[in-house]
Design a protein around this motif. Structure first.
Motif, PDB file in Angstrom:
ATOM      1  N   ALA A  59      -2.587  -9.637   7.600  1.00  0.00           N
ATOM      2  CA  ALA A  59      -1.193  -9.332   7.270  1.00  0.00           C
ATOM      3  C   ALA A  59      -1.052  -8.932   5.808  1.00  0.00           C
ATOM      4  CB  ALA A  59      -0.309 -10.542   7.579  1.00  0.00           C
ATOM      5  N   ALA A  60      -1.824  -9.579   4.924  1.00  0.00           N
ATOM      6  CA  ALA A  60      -1.778  -9.232   3.505  1.00  0.00           C
ATOM      7  C   ALA A  60      -2.253  -7.802   3.280  1.00  0.00           C
ATOM      8  CB  ALA A  60      -2.625 -10.211   2.697  1.00  0.00           C
ATOM      9  N   GLU A  61      -3.353  -7.424   3.922  1.00  0.00           N
ATOM     10  CA  GLU A  61      -3.874  -6.070   3.755  1.00  0.00           C
ATOM     11  C   GLU A  61      -2.906  -5.033   4.333  1.00  0.00           C
ATOM     12  OE1 GLU A  61      -6.346  -5.348   1.950  1.00  0.00           O
ATOM     13  OE2 GLU A  61      -7.376  -7.264   1.715  1.00  0.00           O
ATOM     14  N   GLU A  62      -2.227  -5.386   5.421  1.00  0.00           N
ATOM     15  CA  GLU A  62      -1.226  -4.475   5.978  1.00  0.00           C
ATOM     16  C   GLU A  62      -0.076  -4.273   5.000  1.00  0.00           C
ATOM     17  OE1 GLU A  62       0.058  -5.923   9.734  1.00  0.00           O
ATOM     18  OE2 GLU A  62      -1.887  -5.611  10.724  1.00  0.00           O
ATOM     19  N   ARG A  63       0.316  -5.349   4.328  1.00  0.00           N
ATOM     20  CA  ARG A  63       1.397  -5.251   3.345  1.00  0.00           C
ATOM     21  C   ARG A  63       0.985  -4.339   2.191  1.00  0.00           C
ATOM     22  NH1 ARG A  63       6.414  -4.538   2.011  1.00  0.00           N
ATOM     23  NH2 ARG A  63       7.173  -5.793   0.262  1.00  0.00           N
ATOM     24  N   ILE A  64      -0.251  -4.465   1.734  1.00  0.00           N
ATOM     25  CA  ILE A  64      -0.742  -3.601   0.661  1.00  0.00           C
ATOM     26  C   ILE A  64      -0.758  -2.142   1.119  1.00  0.00           C
ATOM     27  CG2 ILE A  64      -2.717  -3.056  -0.805  1.00  0.00           C
ATOM     28  CD1 ILE A  64      -1.179  -5.593  -1.561  1.00  0.00           C
ATOM     29  N   GLY A  65      -1.216  -1.915   2.342  1.00  0.00           N
ATOM     30  CA  GLY A  65      -1.226  -0.553   2.867  1.00  0.00           C
ATOM     31  C   GLY A  65       0.167   0.046   2.939  1.00  0.00           C
ATOM     32  N   ALA A  66       1.148  -0.770   3.329  1.00  0.00           N
ATOM     33  CA  ALA A  66       2.526  -0.281   3.396  1.00  0.00           C
ATOM     34  C   ALA A  66       3.050   0.066   2.007  1.00  0.00           C
ATOM     35  CB  ALA A  66       3.417  -1.336   4.054  1.00  0.00           C
ATOM     36  N   LEU A  67       2.682  -0.735   1.001  1.00  0.00           N
ATOM     37  CA  LEU A  67       3.103  -0.426  -0.367  1.00  0.00           C
ATOM     38  C   LEU A  67       2.470   0.876  -0.850  1.00  0.00           C
ATOM     39  CD1 LEU A  67       3.109  -3.813  -2.330  1.00  0.00           C
ATOM     40  CD2 LEU A  67       5.043  -2.284  -1.930  1.00  0.00           C
ATOM     41  N   ARG A  68       1.211   1.086  -0.510  1.00  0.00           N
ATOM     42  CA  ARG A  68       0.556   2.335  -0.905  1.00  0.00           C
ATOM     43  C   ARG A  68       1.240   3.539  -0.258  1.00  0.00           C
ATOM     44  NH1 ARG A  68      -4.570  -0.681  -0.716  1.00  0.00           N
ATOM     45  NH2 ARG A  68      -5.281  -0.878  -2.871  1.00  0.00           N
ATOM     46  N   ASP A  69       1.650   3.376   0.984  1.00  0.00           N
ATOM     47  CA  ASP A  69       2.326   4.479   1.662  1.00  0.00           C
ATOM     48  C   ASP A  69       3.693   4.758   1.041  1.00  0.00           C
ATOM     49  OD1 ASP A  69       0.218   4.827   3.386  1.00  0.00           O
ATOM     50  OD2 ASP A  69       1.080   3.593   4.986  1.00  0.00           O
ATOM     51  N   THR A  75       0.365   5.559  -9.738  1.00  0.00           N
ATOM     52  CA  THR A  75      -0.972   5.692 -10.304  1.00  0.00           C
ATOM     53  C   THR A  75      -1.910   4.611  -9.784  1.00  0.00           C
ATOM     54  OG1 THR A  75       0.210   6.359 -12.312  1.00  0.00           O
ATOM     55  CG2 THR A  75      -2.174   6.154 -12.468  1.00  0.00           C
ATOM     56  N   HIS A  76      -1.406   3.385  -9.668  1.00  0.00           N
ATOM     57  CA  HIS A  76      -2.213   2.263  -9.191  1.00  0.00           C
ATOM     58  C   HIS A  76      -1.340   1.312  -8.382  1.00  0.00           C
ATOM     59  CE1 HIS A  76      -5.417   3.394 -12.042  1.00  0.00           C
ATOM     60  NE2 HIS A  76      -4.450   3.530 -12.938  1.00  0.00           N
ATOM     61  N   VAL A  77      -1.940   0.716  -7.360  1.00  0.00           N
ATOM     62  CA  VAL A  77      -1.320  -0.393  -6.628  1.00  0.00           C
ATOM     63  C   VAL A  77      -2.334  -1.536  -6.652  1.00  0.00           C
ATOM     64  CG1 VAL A  77      -0.360  -1.224  -4.455  1.00  0.00           C
ATOM     65  CG2 VAL A  77       0.024   1.150  -5.156  1.00  0.00           C
ATOM     66  N   ALA A 122       1.659  -7.981  -5.426  1.00  0.00           N
ATOM     67  CA  ALA A 122       1.212  -6.645  -5.807  1.00  0.00           C
ATOM     68  C   ALA A 122       2.033  -6.137  -6.984  1.00  0.00           C
ATOM     69  CB  ALA A 122       1.342  -5.676  -4.635  1.00  0.00           C
ATOM     70  N   VAL A 123       1.380  -5.353  -7.838  1.00  0.00           N
ATOM     71  CA  VAL A 123       2.065  -4.685  -8.942  1.00  0.00           C
ATOM     72  C   VAL A 123       1.726  -3.200  -8.870  1.00  0.00           C
ATOM     73  CG1 VAL A 123       2.363  -4.493 -11.433  1.00  0.00           C
ATOM     74  CG2 VAL A 123       2.001  -6.748 -10.395  1.00  0.00           C
ATOM     75  N   VAL A 124       2.760  -2.391  -8.716  1.00  0.00           N
ATOM     76  CA  VAL A 124       2.623  -0.936  -8.646  1.00  0.00           C
ATOM     77  C   VAL A 124       2.841  -0.373 -10.047  1.00  0.00           C
ATOM     78  CG1 VAL A 124       3.609   1.179  -7.690  1.00  0.00           C
ATOM     79  CG2 VAL A 124       3.438  -0.884  -6.262  1.00  0.00           C
ATOM     80  N   ARG A 125       1.924   0.507 -10.483  1.00  0.00           N
ATOM     81  CA  ARG A 125       2.072   1.108 -11.809  1.00  0.00           C
ATOM     82  C   ARG A 125       2.290   2.608 -11.706  1.00  0.00           C
ATOM     83  NH1 ARG A 125      -2.342   2.069 -16.698  1.00  0.00           N
ATOM     84  NH2 ARG A 125      -0.810   2.717 -18.271  1.00  0.00           N
TER      85      ARG A 125
END
Length: 231
Positions: A59-69, A75-77, A122-125
């Motif tokens: 579930a954590a990796e899915e959340r990261i993938g959704a943030l990347r999308d 520049t970075h997630v 997560a921190v998005v830059r």
């Protein structure tokens, strides 16, 4: 440094994955909803922090993938997650292309400082055109992560173990009094010609306390069996 178009895939970067045995956990702290986005700015760069509940690593990796999308132009997630199943605690963090140790580790340190588990932070830059240096990056990622962690409200989860009680009808009042006093949850009930069978959840570390209370209440006529009921 230039912005990269994202496709939901993780970029190469320093990554840590670790698991530790943590026995005799009776409870843990987590969150039960999303917190953020909360943002800081440093020399034109935007650092946007998100904290979410996640029951497991998938579930954590899915959340990261959704943030990347949803932040495909970032520049970075960078992220960290920390999980427990009550017996083992594991964590992972990733710099997502930032210099090693400047993003994922400061984020993870904030999760560990609050002792949260079953969460992903997560921190998005978005790069602002000015390089911050390794020290500046670590401080910025850590500050953004701390901002959302401090805004969150922890939820205390008590780990329980199943147990089964059987007793004659004339001891129903005594059993219910014990369960109310110990604040135990009944999950199942069945009446038989011999009496009553109850399924209850007992907080970890309190099975002996329940056993002694039932012995005192029923004089040995109340049976307690730890573990899930036989099917």
């Amino acid at each position: 440094m230039t912005n990269l178009q994202r496709t939901g895939l993780e970029r190469p970067g320093r990554m840590s994955y670790n698991a530790d045995v943590t026995r005799n956990i009776h409870h843990y702290l987590t969150v039960d909803r999303d917190w953020g986005p909360l943002e800081i700015k440093q020399k034109g760069s935007r650092f946007i922090a998100f904290l979410s509940s996640a029951p497991d690593r998938e579930a954590a990796e899915e959340r990261i993938g959704a943030l990347r999308d949803s932040h495909h132009d970032a520049t970075h997630v960078c992220f960290a997650w920390r999980m427990t199943n009550g017996e083992e605690t594991e964590h992972r963090y990733n710099d997502d292309g930032e210099p090693g140790g400047t993003a994922g580790l400061p984020i993870f340190n904030e999760v560990r400082r609050k002792d949260y588990v079953n969460v992903v932070l997560a921190v998005v830059r978005y790069f602002g055109g000015v390089k911050l240096g390794t020290g500046g990056l670590a401080r910025a990622y850590g500050r953004a992560a701390r901002l959302v962690m401090e805004a969150s409200r922890p939820v205390r989860v008590i780990l329980t173990e199943p147990a089964e009680l059987t007793f004659p009808f004339d001891l129903t009042g005594e059993v219910m009094q014990v369960l109310r006093r110990l604040e135990l949850k009944i999950t199942g009930q069945e009446h038989t010609p011999a009496g009553t069978r109850l399924e209850v959840l007992v907080p970890r570390g309190r099975m002996t306390e329940l056993q002694m209370a039932l012995l005192e209440a029923g004089g040995g006529r109340i049976s307690l069996t730890a573990g899930p009921p036989e099917t």
